[in-house]
Design an enzyme around this catalytic site. Sequence first.
Site: not given
Length: 273
Positions: A163, A167, A198, A97, A44, A70-71
Amino acid sequence: MDSISLAGQVAIVTGAGSRTEGVGNGRATAIILARRGARVLLMDVEADWMRATAQAIAAEGGTSASIAGDVTRAADCQAAVERALAEWGRLDILINNVGISGPPGNAVDVDPEAWDHAMRVNVASVMLMSKYAIPAMRVQGAGNIVNLSSIAGLQGGHKGLLYATTKGAIVQMTRAMAAHHGPEGIRVNCVAPGYVFTPMVAVRGVDEAGRRARAEATLLKTEGTAWDVAEAIAWLVSPAARWITGQTIPVDAGTSAGQTSLASPAPLPAKPA
């Protein structure tokens, strides 16, 4: 042999922490994978966000390590894979994720610079992590990747163009990656959660009435949690799903299947005597 056991396998879960209290998809997935026997590298952007995840795994006797990264940065993605290999000598599972809501608005209203950033977080990160994970999986001639999409990527009507677009892109990327890497023994699948509750949802201020309304809109009329998403992911990467690749599995209490209030069909006319 237990068909859902992950004993001896090594996994990386991105977005494995949470910036608030509670259990998000990444935290739940890391815990479930460790519970099934995998050794899990938590990744993360902030080290503090992963502490509770690591503690939960340790409390159950599981094995994990953590790396802050950092992805959206290729060097950080490479470092995560190298850390998993240094810790445990192999890599079997990658869970992509990380995702953000991104800027609101339609094509007229959305901020272009915020769009570019969110596209990199939500879409390019999947490519970058896979770029470094796949060569490690090739070594043993097998591997599993699960990408996190959303039912927003399967249906129209989402209020945020960014978004829904990102996705949807993840769904198609999953198919393409499955085709590219299936001959190498690497399975690539996707999970598309519905409106599970969540920490990310909680910080948006969804109240109890809103939660009940969302639950009532599902076919099962129940609220989902990150544990529901994590169980689907754990099954997809297990030997039980060995013949499944290139698929997107909605985890949404039936929301993507249809509405709960479909009218009953008219009765057929009576046959003539």
